[in-house]
Design a protein around this motif. Structure first.
Motif, short mmCIF file in Angstrom:
data_model
loop_
_atom_site.label_atom_id
_atom_site.label_comp_id
_atom_site.label_asym_id
_atom_site.label_seq_id
_atom_site.Cartn_x
_atom_site.Cartn_y
_atom_site.Cartn_z
N ASN A 71 0.82 -1.21 0.00
CA ASN A 71 0.00 0.00 0.00
C ASN A 71 0.85 1.26 0.00
O ASN A 71 0.53 2.24 -0.67
CB ASN A 71 -0.90 0.03 1.24
CG ASN A 71 -1.39 -1.36 1.63
OD1 ASN A 71 -0.61 -2.18 2.07
ND2 ASN A 71 -2.67 -1.63 1.45
N CYS A 72 1.94 1.21 0.77
CA CYS A 72 2.77 2.40 0.97
C CYS A 72 3.55 2.78 -0.28
O CYS A 72 4.13 3.86 -0.33
CB CYS A 72 3.72 2.17 2.13
SG CYS A 72 2.90 1.47 3.56
N ASN A 73 3.61 1.89 -1.26
CA ASN A 73 4.33 2.17 -2.50
C ASN A 73 3.37 2.37 -3.67
O ASN A 73 3.78 2.34 -4.83
CB ASN A 73 5.28 1.01 -2.83
CG ASN A 73 6.38 0.84 -1.79
OD1 ASN A 73 6.28 1.42 -0.72
ND2 ASN A 73 7.40 0.07 -2.11
N GLY B 186 9.63 2.60 -0.55
CA GLY B 186 8.85 3.36 0.42
C GLY B 186 8.63 2.56 1.68
O GLY B 186 9.17 2.89 2.73
N CYS B 187 7.84 1.50 1.58
CA CYS B 187 7.50 0.73 2.77
C CYS B 187 8.78 0.14 3.38
O CYS B 187 9.76 -0.13 2.67
CB CYS B 187 6.50 -0.36 2.41
SG CYS B 187 5.60 -1.01 3.84
N ASP B 188 8.72 -0.10 4.69
CA ASP B 188 9.90 -0.36 5.53
C ASP B 188 11.08 -1.08 4.86
O ASP B 188 12.18 -0.54 4.78
CB ASP B 188 9.50 -1.21 6.74
CG ASP B 188 8.56 -0.49 7.67
OD1 ASP B 188 8.00 0.55 7.30
OD2 ASP B 188 8.36 -0.99 8.78
N HIS C 233 4.12 6.28 2.68
CA HIS C 233 4.43 5.34 3.77
C HIS C 233 3.99 5.93 5.10
O HIS C 233 3.61 7.10 5.19
CB HIS C 233 5.92 4.98 3.76
CG HIS C 233 6.85 6.16 3.90
ND1 HIS C 233 7.00 6.85 5.08
CD2 HIS C 233 7.68 6.76 3.00
CE1 HIS C 233 7.90 7.82 4.91
NE2 HIS C 233 8.31 7.80 3.66
N CYS C 234 4.05 5.13 6.15
CA CYS C 234 3.62 5.58 7.48
C CYS C 234 4.28 6.90 7.83
O CYS C 234 5.48 7.10 7.59
CB CYS C 234 3.96 4.54 8.53
SG CYS C 234 3.00 3.03 8.35
N MET C 235 3.48 7.81 8.42
CA MET C 235 3.97 9.19 8.54
C MET C 235 4.49 9.55 9.91
O MET C 235 4.83 10.69 10.17
CB MET C 235 2.90 10.17 8.06
CG MET C 235 1.72 10.49 8.93
SD MET C 235 0.96 9.20 9.84
CE MET C 235 -0.79 9.49 9.53
FE1 FES Z 1 4.37 0.52 4.93
FE2 FES Z 1 4.25 1.50 7.47
S1 FES Z 1 3.12 -0.13 6.59
S2 FES Z 1 5.52 2.08 5.85
#
Ligand code: FES
Length: 580
Positions: A60-62, A128-130, A201-203
């Motif tokens: 999702n974050c990407n 992006g994501c972790d 990504h998570c903010m």
């Molecule tokens: Fe993807 Fe937090 S779940 S950055």
């Protein structure tokens, strides 16, 4: 072939080995590119710029990386390069079970081989994501073809009924409140509807934001690359600039190993302390150093943390503020400017300038509630601490800035959970014989034991204690935690239980001492008794197949970067530390 003198003055581009020869294979390479609809003049003699895209609807974050890739392409075309986008495996934190960490090395191998085996002169890495960020960096370091990174950018902040919501932050508290009857199902649904409000990504200062900030401190993206929000038009403008810059980097032959050096890694460690970043970054930075051939000991994080001020107030370290606020306050350029006297100013960045040239141009923070000045920091020392002791001879980590101050020195009886799922079943048991003084030990949650070392180290305070108003107690595990987590949680205990580490020998009732000030994590049991227990240790039988079998057989421990042994040079040099 172009006669443009700019090309003739530079080193031969590696893509020319594919597209130049008048051979059968040369015909094949040109012909098959023309099969995609590109006339020869599109790629003839031009730098080929790969766009390594970790876009996926499962990550999702990407999910904005396709749009970002289009902006990168515009930049590449503007600079008279030839862009080719390609996918790799993607790692989406919310969905992949048991954890994306199990697949970081797989993605790193995918990235490395995709770059190395194809006709690419430079690469723009989109993550992006972790774990997508460190995976791409590891791959790029090993491929060592000119590269820079653009991340998806943080999500927009979210506010519900006057309360600022951080992505991932407080989830366990909300669900405990629901179970305790303090929240309704509708309120839970309302939070779900806006806790992750946009693309990006998570903010909060979780792992993704941390890694994005460290990429900027490493000089591996463009200034403000970490903090421009994901949906912000300025991120597309940044991506366009990255496309143009990639073409120049191809011609200048500036490679990742010239950017991500031991000096740059020390700069990143300073930045990690200053931003109060995720403990996960320790594992990834160690892995970067080891790919370069250097053994980076955990103690070095502490040495640098002793005089690196903690400067950034954001969730989960503070009660409010997210990456959007951080960007408005000046982002990483403002943080690096504060840190400038202690950074290696001569570290090269992807712009071709040094870090000190960046910091000289940077503006001081616009908002001192978010980015504190170095002479009036939140804390005079770093936010992340590494520990050692009889419970963690290989090391462990704790995020001091997210811990409860009264628990930073604590001695208490162990309450052992043999594995994560058994623990979850018991945490809601109102008859659990546990007190606020207990130290919860979760084991068999490490790289081999879980496998993959999930972010199981953060879990709800047992419901019985929650109902008594207890919001934190010492929790220790061989797992990791999400960077969005808060609480007094020691993680990365090495060696892990599944390979015979002392954490596997703890019995409920044994005394454990956490002493953050002295960097100690000890199991207060007679060593002779531990030796006796050790004799009974049997490694758990492996039930894995395929990639997971490879993983559990070849993964190194957390203090060694959790890389595969065969991806690291066989002989490591001591890390060239600038401090004693
Ligand atoms: Fe993807 Fe937090 S779940 S950055």
């Amino acid at each position: 072939m172009s006669n443009d003198p700019i090309y003739s003055a530079t080193k031969k581009l590696r893509s020319r080995d594919w597209f130049e020869p008048l051979t059968a294979w040369g015909m094949c390479h040109r012909g098959w590119l023309r099969a995609e609809g590109y006339a020869e003049e599109n790629f003839e003699g031009k730098p080929v710029i790969g766009i390594c895209n970790s876009w996926s609807e499962l990550t999702n974050c990407n999910s904005n990386l396709r749009t970002i890739a289009e902006a990168v392409k515009r930049g590449v075309w503007q600079a008279v390069g030839f862009p080719l986008e390609f996918p790799t495996i993607s790692l989406g934190e919310p969905y992949m079970k048991p954890t994306t960490m199990l697949f970081r090395n797989l993605m790193a191998m995918d990235v490395e081989e995709s770059i190395d085996s194809n006709p690419l002169d430079a690469v723009v890495l989109l993550a992006g994501c972790d774990k997508t960020v460190p995976a791409q960096i590891l791959g790029a370091l090993s491929a060592n073809v000119p590269a820079l990174m653009i991340t998806s950018g943080p999500m927009l902040g979210s506010n519900m009924r006057g309360k600022e919501l951080g992505s991932g932050h407080d989830l366990f508290d909300y669900i405990n409140d629901y179970k305790a009857g303090k929240m309704t199902r509708q309120q839970i649904s309302d939070i779900e509807g806006c806790i992750a409000r946009s693309t990006g990504h998570c903010m909060v200062m979780g792992t993704a934001s941390t890694m994005a900030c460290l990429v900027e401190a490493l000089g591996f993206t463009l200034p403000f690359g970490a903090s421009i929000p994901g949906p912000d038009a300025r991120r597309l403008q940044l991506a366009e600039r990255a496309g143009r810059r990639a073409v120049e980097m191809a011609k200048q032959d500036i490679r990742p190993r010239q950017i991500i050096t031991p000096k740059a890694i020390e700069n990143a460690i300073r930045a990690l302390h200053a931003i109060g970043g995720s403990t996960n970054a320790i594992i990834h930075l160690v892995a970067f150093a080891r790919r370069l051939g250097f053994d980076l000991p955990l103690e070095h994080f502490d040495r640098l943390g002793k005089d690196t001020p903690f400067l950034v107030s954001m969730m989960p370290n503070g009660p409010k503020f997210v990456m959007e606020d951080f960007h408005g306050a000046g982002g990483m350029p403002a943080v690096l400017k504060e840190l400038a006297p202690m950074l290696h100013g001569d570290a090269l960045t992807v712009t071709g300038e040094t870090i000190s040239q960046w910091t000289a141009k940077a503006q001081p923070s616009w908002n001192r509630e978010v980015i504190y000045p170095a002479n009036r920091p939140i804390e005079p020392h770093g936010a992340v601490v590494t520990l050692r002791g009889s419970l963690a001879p290989g090391g462990a980590a704790i995020k001091r800035s997210a811990a409860s101050k009264h628990l930073l020195k604590h001695r208490g009886p162990a309450f052992v959970f043999e594995n994560y799922h058994a623990m979850l079943d018991q945490l809601t048991d109102l008859n659990l014989p546990i007190t606020k003084d207990h130290v919860i030990v979760l084991r068999n949650a490490g790289l081999v034991g879980a496998p993959g070392m999930p972010e199981w180290g953060v879990f709800a305070v047992p419901l019985k204690l929650h109902q008594q108003g207890v919001h934190d107690l010492v929790r220790i595990s061989d797992a990791r935690i999400s960077g969005t987590s808060h609480g007094t949680i020691a993680v990365h205990v090495a060696p892990e239980a599944a390979v015979g580490g002392p954490i596997g020998l703890v019995k409920t009732g044994d005394l454990i001492e956490l002493d953050v000030e002295n960097r100690r994590l000890d199991l207060l049991v007679d060593p002779a008794e531990l030796e006796r227990r050790k004799k009974d240790f049997r490694p758990p039988p492996s039930r894995e197949r395929g990639y997971k079998k490879l993983f559990v057989e070849r993964v190194l421990q957390a203090n060694e970067g959790a890389d595969f042994d065969f991806l690291v040079p066989p002989k490591l040099e001591p890390f060239p530390q600038s401090l004693g």
